[in-house]
Write a protein that holds these residues in place. Structure first.
Motif, PDB file in Angstrom:
ATOM      1  N   LEU A 224       0.817  -1.208   0.000  1.00 46.69           N
ATOM      2  CA  LEU A 224       0.000   0.000   0.000  1.00 46.69           C
ATOM      3  C   LEU A 224       0.854   1.264   0.000  1.00 46.69           C
ATOM      4  O   LEU A 224       0.440   2.308  -0.519  1.00 46.69           O
ATOM      5  CB  LEU A 224      -0.922   0.015   1.223  1.00 46.69           C
ATOM      6  N   HIS A 225       2.030   1.186   0.605  1.00 43.36           N
ATOM      7  CA  HIS A 225       2.888   2.367   0.725  1.00 43.36           C
ATOM      8  C   HIS A 225       3.509   2.767  -0.615  1.00 43.36           C
ATOM      9  O   HIS A 225       4.013   3.880  -0.754  1.00 43.36           O
ATOM     10  CB  HIS A 225       4.016   2.083   1.724  1.00 43.36           C
ATOM     11  N   ARG A 226       3.481   1.883  -1.602  1.00 41.29           N
ATOM     12  CA  ARG A 226       4.078   2.179  -2.901  1.00 41.29           C
ATOM     13  C   ARG A 226       3.075   2.887  -3.815  1.00 41.29           C
ATOM     14  O   ARG A 226       1.861   2.674  -3.713  1.00 41.29           O
ATOM     15  CB  ARG A 226       4.531   0.879  -3.575  1.00 41.29           C
ATOM     16  N   PRO A 227       3.559   3.715  -4.731  1.00 38.00           N
ATOM     17  CA  PRO A 227       2.658   4.410  -5.672  1.00 38.00           C
ATOM     18  C   PRO A 227       2.226   3.477  -6.803  1.00 38.00           C
ATOM     19  O   PRO A 227       2.654   3.614  -7.963  1.00 38.00           O
ATOM     20  CB  PRO A 227       3.522   5.573  -6.180  1.00 38.00           C
ATOM     21  N   LEU A 228       1.387   2.499  -6.481  1.00 32.25           N
ATOM     22  CA  LEU A 228       0.985   1.485  -7.460  1.00 32.25           C
ATOM     23  C   LEU A 228       0.125   2.110  -8.554  1.00 32.25           C
ATOM     24  O   LEU A 228      -0.791   2.892  -8.284  1.00 32.25           O
ATOM     25  CB  LEU A 228       0.216   0.360  -6.772  1.00 32.25           C
ATOM     26  N   THR A 229       0.404   1.733  -9.793  1.00 32.60           N
ATOM     27  CA  THR A 229      -0.407   2.156 -10.925  1.00 32.60           C
ATOM     28  C   THR A 229      -1.217   0.981 -11.443  1.00 32.60           C
ATOM     29  O   THR A 229      -0.972  -0.184 -11.082  1.00 32.60           O
ATOM     30  CB  THR A 229       0.479   2.694 -12.061  1.00 32.60           C
ATOM     31  N   LEU A 230      -2.165   1.275 -12.306  1.00 30.87           N
ATOM     32  CA  LEU A 230      -2.963   0.213 -12.918  1.00 30.87           C
ATOM     33  C   LEU A 230      -2.065  -0.740 -13.699  1.00 30.87           C
ATOM     34  O   LEU A 230      -2.269  -1.965 -13.693  1.00 30.87           O
ATOM     35  CB  LEU A 230      -4.022   0.837 -13.827  1.00 30.87           C
ATOM     36  N   ALA A 231      -1.026  -0.175 -14.334  1.00 26.98           N
ATOM     37  CA  ALA A 231      -0.092  -1.019 -15.090  1.00 26.98           C
ATOM     38  C   ALA A 231       0.692  -1.932 -14.149  1.00 26.98           C
ATOM     39  O   ALA A 231       0.938  -3.111 -14.488  1.00 26.98           O
ATOM     40  CB  ALA A 231       0.862  -0.132 -15.890  1.00 26.98           C
ATOM     41  N   ASP A 232       1.084  -1.444 -12.965  1.00 31.37           N
ATOM     42  CA  ASP A 232       1.788  -2.284 -11.991  1.00 31.37           C
ATOM     43  C   ASP A 232       0.926  -3.469 -11.569  1.00 31.37           C
ATOM     44  O   ASP A 232       1.402  -4.609 -11.476  1.00 31.37           O
ATOM     45  CB  ASP A 232       2.150  -1.462 -10.744  1.00 31.37           C
ATOM     46  N   ILE A 233      -0.345  -3.183 -11.285  1.00 35.29           N
ATOM     47  CA  ILE A 233      -1.249  -4.240 -10.821  1.00 35.29           C
ATOM     48  C   ILE A 233      -1.485  -5.267 -11.925  1.00 35.29           C
ATOM     49  O   ILE A 233      -1.469  -6.474 -11.691  1.00 35.29           O
ATOM     50  CB  ILE A 233      -2.579  -3.623 -10.344  1.00 35.29           C
ATOM     51  N   ALA A 234      -1.692  -4.777 -13.148  1.00 36.74           N
ATOM     52  CA  ALA A 234      -1.905  -5.681 -14.279  1.00 36.74           C
ATOM     53  C   ALA A 234      -0.679  -6.545 -14.519  1.00 36.74           C
ATOM     54  O   ALA A 234      -0.783  -7.744 -14.810  1.00 36.74           O
ATOM     55  CB  ALA A 234      -2.240  -4.868 -15.531  1.00 36.74           C
ATOM     56  N   ASP A 235       0.509  -5.937 -14.362  1.00 36.12           N
ATOM     57  CA  ASP A 235       1.745  -6.694 -14.556  1.00 36.12           C
ATOM     58  C   ASP A 235       1.874  -7.805 -13.518  1.00 36.12           C
ATOM     59  O   ASP A 235       2.244  -8.933 -13.845  1.00 36.12           O
ATOM     60  CB  ASP A 235       2.941  -5.740 -14.467  1.00 36.12           C
ATOM     61  N   HIS A 236       1.537  -7.509 -12.255  1.00 38.34           N
ATOM     62  CA  HIS A 236       1.623  -8.539 -11.219  1.00 38.34           C
ATOM     63  C   HIS A 236       0.638  -9.667 -11.487  1.00 38.34           C
ATOM     64  O   HIS A 236       0.944 -10.841 -11.272  1.00 38.34           O
ATOM     65  CB  HIS A 236       1.365  -7.939  -9.838  1.00 38.34           C
ATOM     66  N   ALA A 237      -0.566  -9.316 -11.963  1.00 43.04           N
ATOM     67  CA  ALA A 237      -1.591 -10.327 -12.230  1.00 43.04           C
ATOM     68  C   ALA A 237      -1.377 -11.037 -13.565  1.00 43.04           C
ATOM     69  O   ALA A 237      -2.109 -11.978 -13.886  1.00 43.04           O
ATOM     70  CB  ALA A 237      -2.971  -9.681 -12.207  1.00 43.04           C
ATOM     71  N   ALA A 238      -0.381 -10.570 -14.341  1.00 41.36           N
ATOM     72  CA  ALA A 238      -0.109 -11.141 -15.667  1.00 41.36           C
ATOM     73  C   ALA A 238      -1.332 -11.042 -16.574  1.00 41.36           C
ATOM     74  O   ALA A 238      -1.706 -12.001 -17.259  1.00 41.36           O
ATOM     75  CB  ALA A 238       0.378 -12.588 -15.546  1.00 41.36           C
ATOM     76  N   LEU A 239      -1.954  -9.863 -16.544  1.00 40.36           N
ATOM     77  CA  LEU A 239      -3.147  -9.614 -17.347  1.00 40.36           C
ATOM     78  C   LEU A 239      -3.007  -8.280 -18.066  1.00 40.36           C
ATOM     79  O   LEU A 239      -2.251  -7.405 -17.626  1.00 40.36           O
ATOM     80  CB  LEU A 239      -4.399  -9.562 -16.465  1.00 40.36           C
ATOM     81  N   SER A 240      -3.737  -8.138 -19.149  1.00 42.56           N
ATOM     82  CA  SER A 240      -3.848  -6.807 -19.735  1.00 42.56           C
ATOM     83  C   SER A 240      -4.686  -5.936 -18.816  1.00 42.56           C
ATOM     84  O   SER A 240      -5.444  -6.447 -17.968  1.00 42.56           O
ATOM     85  CB  SER A 240      -4.514  -6.890 -21.112  1.00 42.56           C
ATOM     86  N   ILE A 241      -4.573  -4.636 -18.958  1.00 46.39           N
ATOM     87  CA  ILE A 241      -5.355  -3.732 -18.108  1.00 46.39           C
ATOM     88  C   ILE A 241      -6.851  -3.971 -18.313  1.00 46.39           C
ATOM     89  O   ILE A 241      -7.629  -3.977 -17.352  1.00 46.39           O
ATOM     90  CB  ILE A 241      -4.969  -2.267 -18.390  1.00 46.39           C
ATOM     91  N   ARG A 242      -7.252  -4.197 -19.533  1.00 47.32           N
ATOM     92  CA  ARG A 242      -8.669  -4.441 -19.808  1.00 47.32           C
ATOM     93  C   ARG A 242      -9.151  -5.712 -19.115  1.00 47.32           C
ATOM     94  O   ARG A 242     -10.221  -5.723 -18.481  1.00 47.32           O
ATOM     95  CB  ARG A 242      -8.888  -4.541 -21.320  1.00 47.32           C
ATOM     96  N   SER A 243      -8.373  -6.785 -19.201  1.00 45.94           N
ATOM     97  CA  SER A 243      -8.758  -8.045 -18.538  1.00 45.94           C
ATOM     98  C   SER A 243      -8.731  -7.888 -17.025  1.00 45.94           C
ATOM     99  O   SER A 243      -9.589  -8.430 -16.309  1.00 45.94           O
ATOM    100  CB  SER A 243      -7.815  -9.176 -18.963  1.00 45.94           C
ATOM    101  N   LEU A 244      -7.736  -7.159 -16.532  1.00 44.44           N
ATOM    102  CA  LEU A 244      -7.655  -6.928 -15.092  1.00 44.44           C
ATOM    103  C   LEU A 244      -8.917  -6.251 -14.581  1.00 44.44           C
ATOM    104  O   LEU A 244      -9.506  -6.669 -13.575  1.00 44.44           O
ATOM    105  CB  LEU A 244      -6.436  -6.061 -14.768  1.00 44.44           C
ATOM    106  N   ASN A 245      -9.346  -5.212 -15.267  1.00 49.13           N
ATOM    107  CA  ASN A 245     -10.566  -4.505 -14.853  1.00 49.13           C
ATOM    108  C   ASN A 245     -11.772  -5.436 -14.853  1.00 49.13           C
ATOM    109  O   ASN A 245     -12.595  -5.398 -13.933  1.00 49.13           O
ATOM    110  CB  ASN A 245     -10.827  -3.307 -15.779  1.00 49.13           C
ATOM    111  N   ARG A 246     -11.871  -6.281 -15.879  1.00 49.77           N
ATOM    112  CA  ARG A 246     -13.015  -7.189 -15.967  1.00 49.77           C
ATOM    113  C   ARG A 246     -12.995  -8.209 -14.827  1.00 49.77           C
ATOM    114  O   ARG A 246     -14.008  -8.431 -14.167  1.00 49.77           O
ATOM    115  CB  ARG A 246     -13.007  -7.914 -17.314  1.00 49.77           C
ATOM    116  N   HIS A 247     -11.834  -8.820 -14.565  1.00 49.31           N
ATOM    117  CA  HIS A 247     -11.737  -9.812 -13.493  1.00 49.31           C
ATOM    118  C   HIS A 247     -11.942  -9.162 -12.123  1.00 49.31           C
ATOM    119  O   HIS A 247     -12.576  -9.755 -11.240  1.00 49.31           O
ATOM    120  CB  HIS A 247     -10.378 -10.526 -13.551  1.00 49.31           C
ATOM    121  N   PHE A 248     -11.396  -7.981 -11.944  1.00 48.36           N
ATOM    122  CA  PHE A 248     -11.568  -7.307 -10.661  1.00 48.36           C
ATOM    123  C   PHE A 248     -13.037  -7.016 -10.393  1.00 48.36           C
ATOM    124  O   PHE A 248     -13.536  -7.225  -9.273  1.00 48.36           O
ATOM    125  CB  PHE A 248     -10.766  -5.987 -10.649  1.00 48.36           C
ATOM    126  N   ARG A 249     -13.721  -6.528 -11.403  1.00 49.12           N
ATOM    127  CA  ARG A 249     -15.145  -6.207 -11.228  1.00 49.12           C
ATOM    128  C   ARG A 249     -15.936  -7.451 -10.877  1.00 49.12           C
ATOM    129  O   ARG A 249     -16.801  -7.425  -9.987  1.00 49.12           O
ATOM    130  CB  ARG A 249     -15.693  -5.558 -12.499  1.00 49.12           C
TER     131      ARG A 249
END
Length: 334
Positions: A224-249
């Motif tokens: 939480l202390h890091r300035p995480l971006t949407l791209a960082d989260i997608a990279d960790h999940a090994a997903l595209s940003i679009r797929s990440l948003n869909r799975h998260f929702r």
């Protein structure tokens, strides 16, 4: 004496109906001076509960006119989402217009929405019915991931047991953290449950997706202390940003960045309640760019700025309450 009116409609869920009386009544028992008068209100003084959980015909002492001097009106959930009797909606609008606090348990949110009290406000309901609420009332800003939402003088809670959390929050607002803590202790529940409703949302069958979102959620929480971006989260999940948003929702009921914001606010609340850290230090540990940014988001989501929140909710140890709940009566052996 604050009047709490619990407005019961036909098909009311009996558990939801009992929640406000349980919490506010227990607060009366543990407080040095009883603070609440609790009324069960029904049109015509009669109501029938939902058959799925065991139907009951209830006769009450209070008709709709009992809302006229209520300080708090709580609407329990029910299984029928048809609009209530117009008299009920008029009574709710009138109570709100004169300054009463209005609250709902679970799907009671639909009744507040039908009365027009949630337009352009944040609200929540049981996660299973959040989409239905959104479809019917698109002007409501619905957050399906939290246990309850307080927006001005209106509070809405999530599914079933979240009504306990909301009512306990209202007790804390009215009578302070010490009475709320004693109320929680006697109710055998935590003074403030951590996490939100998202943990209870039904997840897709793991075989239907190739993402390990749980690992990503744990990683986000640990960073939480890091300035995480949407791209960082997608990279960790090994997903595209679009797929990440869909799975998260689908799996959490919200977007990655909204989930991250709520996690940061939860952690900031924990630090405010349990440490003497400055607001700047709390903001840094929770991952906000500045203390000003934290104040903005924290106030919007909790209804209090960080310093007043700390003053109200800082953990305290209290003496035994003066009044105790009565012990069960033992049957004599024959």
């Amino acid at each position: 004496m604050r009047v709490v009116a619990v407005l019961a409609l036909d098909n009311v869920v009996a558990f939801d109906l009992a929640v406000p009386g349980q919490i506010f009544g227990t607060a009366n028992a543990v407080s040095p001076t009883p603070a609440y008068e609790i009324r069960i209100v029904a049109a015509g003084r009669r109501v029938r509960s939902e058959t799925l959980f065991g139907a009951m015909d209830l006769h009450t002492d209070w008709d709709l006119d009992a809302l006229a001097d209520a300080h708090t009106v709580v609407v329990p959930g029910r299984t029928a989402f048809t609009d209530p009797d117009p008299r009920v909606l008029r009574a709710l609008r009138a109570a709100h217009a004169r300054g009463a606090r209005i609250a709902s348990v679970c799907t009671g949110t639909f009744t507040l929405a039908a009365a027009g009290l949630l337009d352009d406000r944040r609200a929540t309901t049981h996660w299973r019915y959040a989409a239905e609420l959104s479809n019917r009332y698109p002007r409501i800003d619905i957050d399906p991931a939290v246990l309850f939402v307080e927006d001005g003088r209106i509070c809405t809670s999530a599914g079933v047991a979240a009504g306990l959390d909301m009512c306990l929050h209202l007790v804390r607002r009215d009578l302070g953290a010490a009475v709320a803590a004693d109320t929680a202790r006697f109710t055998v529940m935590p003074p403030q449950r951590r996490g939100g409703q998202a943990q209870f949302i039904t997840h897709p069958d793991p075989g239907a997706t190739d993402t390990a979102l749980d690992d990503t959620l744990h990683w986000m929480t640990a960073n939480l202390h890091r300035p995480l971006t949407l791209a960082d989260i997608a990279d960790h999940a090994a997903l595209s940003i679009r797929s990440l948003n869909r799975h998260f929702r689908s799996q959490t009921g919200t977007t990655p960045l909204q989930w991250l914001l709520h996690a940061r606010i939860r952690y900031a609340r924990q630090l405010l309640e349990t440490t003497d850290h400055s607001i700047e230090t709390v903001a840094r540990h929770a991952g906000f760019t500045t203390a000003t940014a934290m104040r903005h988001h924290f106030t919007r989501h909790t209804g209090l700025a960080p310093l007043p929140y700390r003053a109200n909710f800082r953990a305290t140890h209290t003496a035994e309450p003066r009044r105790m709940l009565a012990s069960p009566t033992r049957k004599r052996s024959r």
